[in-house]
Write a protein that holds these residues in place. Structure first.
Motif, short mmCIF file in Angstrom:
data_model
loop_
_atom_site.label_atom_id
_atom_site.label_comp_id
_atom_site.label_asym_id
_atom_site.label_seq_id
_atom_site.Cartn_x
_atom_site.Cartn_y
_atom_site.Cartn_z
N PRO A 58 -29.85 55.91 3.37
CA PRO A 58 -30.67 57.07 3.76
C PRO A 58 -29.94 57.92 4.79
O PRO A 58 -29.36 57.38 5.74
CB PRO A 58 -31.93 56.43 4.38
CG PRO A 58 -31.92 55.00 3.90
CD PRO A 58 -30.47 54.63 3.76
N CYS A 59 -29.95 59.23 4.60
CA CYS A 59 -29.27 60.16 5.51
C CYS A 59 -30.32 61.12 6.08
O CYS A 59 -31.01 61.80 5.34
CB CYS A 59 -28.18 60.93 4.76
SG CYS A 59 -26.92 59.85 4.06
N ARG A 60 -30.37 61.18 7.38
CA ARG A 60 -31.41 61.91 8.07
C ARG A 60 -31.38 63.41 7.78
O ARG A 60 -30.31 64.02 7.76
CB ARG A 60 -31.21 61.67 9.59
CG ARG A 60 -32.28 62.19 10.46
CD ARG A 60 -33.30 61.11 10.73
NE ARG A 60 -34.25 61.55 11.74
CZ ARG A 60 -34.74 60.77 12.70
NH1 ARG A 60 -34.34 59.50 12.79
NH2 ARG A 60 -35.63 61.21 13.54
N VAL A 61 -32.57 63.97 7.60
CA VAL A 61 -32.69 65.43 7.51
C VAL A 61 -33.65 65.92 8.58
O VAL A 61 -34.50 65.16 9.06
CB VAL A 61 -33.21 65.91 6.13
CG1 VAL A 61 -32.30 65.45 5.01
CG2 VAL A 61 -34.64 65.44 5.88
N ASP A 62 -33.48 67.19 8.98
CA ASP A 62 -34.47 67.82 9.84
C ASP A 62 -34.98 69.07 9.14
O ASP A 62 -34.77 69.23 7.93
CB ASP A 62 -33.90 68.10 11.24
CG ASP A 62 -32.72 69.05 11.20
OD1 ASP A 62 -32.56 69.78 10.19
OD2 ASP A 62 -31.95 69.07 12.19
#
Lengths: 364, 364
Positions: free
Chosen positions: B127-131
């Protein structure tokens, strides 16, 4: 590039060449009016944002009815899922049942795509020996999660699995917990022999049956079916939802029309006659040399290993393209000979090519 | 069963209910004559035994032209493969590039199907963080083989990835050797903002671009595209041959007709206007509460975590179906709020549902 058996080629063969390689059906005879009507029907259906992983209810009904009638398979619509064809059905089974490293049996020699599909889902591919009758149940290992097999007409050796072997195979599956994936692709075409019951009919609890329109109609339609007990069907549907995998709605509508109006049955009757003539021409010219000619669209012609490659090369200089058993093995070949397909050559061409082949075979 | 975003539902919502969940486009406006004409064209093409894993040459040309014009993507037909849609394109990339255990990055929160497709091909999902602007390049780990991202309109938070982040993302890909899989699905719909260049256009060597007709036309057509450098495209074509995977020929013919006659462009123009009206209604009623409204068919409405579940439950009693960010996370949620889709509710229904929602939000 070596064309793949079962799959459509990418380019037509050169004019004047006769293609006796297996894997392609004859698509030039078709009912133009019925074909147009089917796709018009697809266009009458509005674009839809609803999609079931099981397929259109009407098509599931029609396929179940077709399977009961044509194959005496005890299936209702609740057992049928609409797929895009055999390879897709195999992939769904693999995605639903195989965990990394699970044993996945394939026939050796056999359909290469099955090996590729299983391996691409993390399966540990286990080649399972076949002879001229089909897969050998006594030789099957324990510990297979699935076994892919072609009992109606083994690909490529052409065997029709005898009833006792069918029973043994299902006994093995019950004992070991394996699921048998029965590719019924060639069952539509059968010559001078009584039908044999599908494995699915003998033990629906242990078998997934796969079928396709790719051989009986045309490879690029993109519709097949998967028949399984409801629990397994639901499990496969869950996988399709997770992967957002579906079969085109308009295509399902077109195929429903072909089935509902009897167009597919009429097409099958016509093609059975045509293929029977081609098969008779092969038997007529090549006689006792051939094996596996009682069904399907290909026969097997065993040969001593050293003769195979030179024969293929010489035939090519005479404009005849041949396939051999070699590339259908998953390891060192144990069967040697030619695999002769009659799906993509006309009756006169089949006769002509077999005559050339017969002459070449008679040379010392 | 929870309906899956991006994928079509299996059953219509009950009458009187307004569905604000994302994932479904509006299919009720369509050009009946153009749709019929397209499928009639499919029926004029004879059934074929030829099939290329790249797709019909004419459709590849038409798609390349569409992408150059609509998205300024520097693609010729040699870069385009016809797929069945976004999930299929992802699966092809995974089958071609992922070896067991390879790192496969997905946005968090993000499109669940990407995670499922990568995992089903043996990928180790990261999982790769998004904002609210999209994926955060500074936080990306080394060692990813692929990264799936939705820069045109992040799903589900709605961010449009700013140019500096695009550059950073591509720098990361070049440095680590990762391939970026750019899902361009919402780029067709954009409101009051200038277009941003596709990642593929910024660095074609490191990016595979995926597109689909599922949102712009209808989910059940089953046609999308994959754009990649020729070497990677050939590698993916080899995988398709091995797996005997193809896109239905008649469907490709129908879609070619829609593209060639300008029907798709006309449909897109109409739908852009319609979606723009619905999005304006949402902005009008919910105002500053919403985020991610500059493109696509959904917006994000952040909320304190404790408010989310009660609000969804209360809205349901008022006949409004809502989705939340919760199930789009791959681990513990770090973004909380509603994901409001306006693809499957009419303009009056969108307005009505947002008014109800606004009232509920104003309650303490």
């Amino acid at each position: 590039m070596v064309p793949d058996p079962y799959s459509a080629s990418e380019t037509p063969v050169p004019a004047g060449t006769i293609d006796l390689r297996p894997g392609r059906p004859w698509v030039r005879y078709y009912d133009v009016a019925a074909w147009r009507r089917a796709w018009r029907a697809a266009g009458e259906r509005p674009p839809s944002d609803l999609a079931s992983p099981y397929g259109l209810p009407r098509l599931r009904e029609l396929l179940a009815e077709h399977l009961r009638r044509a194959r005496a398979v005890p299936a209702g619509p609740e057992n049928v899922m609409v797929t895009r064809g055999t390879a897709h059905g195999l992939d769904l089974v693999a995605a639903a049942l195989l965990r990394p490293g699970d044993g996945a049996g394939v026939e050796d020699p056999g359909y290469r795509v099955a090996r590729e599909v299983f391996a691409a889902r993390g399966g540990r591919v286990v080649p399972c020996r076949v002879d001229e009758q089909g897969v050998i149940p006594a030789g099957l290992p324990d510990g297979l999660r699935v076994l892919y097999t072609t009992p109606a007409h083994q690909y490529p050796l052409g065997g029709r699995l005898p009833i006792p072997r069918r029973e043994m195979l299902l006994g093995w599956a019950r004992r070991t917990g394996a699921t048998v994936v029965e590719d019924d692709y060639d069952a539509e075409f059968r010559y001078d022999v009584a039908p044999l019951p599908a494995l699915y009919g003998l033990d629906p609890g242990r078998v997934v049956l796969l079928g396709t329109l790719s051989k009986s109609l045309a490879p690029d339609v993109g519709v097949g079916w998967l028949v399984a007990p409801p629990d397994l069907l639901h499990e496969i549907a869950r996988v399709r939802r997770r992967l957002n995998d579906r079969t085109s709605g308009p295509v399902q509508e077109a195929v429903s029309t072909l089935l509902a109006r009897g167009d597919l049955d009429r097409h099958l009757r016509r093609m059975r006659l045509e293929y029977a003539r081609r098969r008779a021409a092969i038997v007529d010219v090549l006689g006792d040399r051939i094996r596996g000619d009682s069904a399907g669209l290909h026969v097997y012609l065993p040969l001593p290993e050293p003769r195979v490659a030179p024969l293929v090369a010489t035939a090519a200089t005479h404009g005849v393209l041949l396939d051999t058993t070699t590339r259908h093995h998953h390891g060192p070949p144990h069967e040697h000979g030619l695999v002769l397909g009659y799906g993509s050559a006309s009756l006169p061409d089949v006769r002509k090519a077999c005559t050339i082949l017969s002459t070449l075979l008679d040379r010392p």
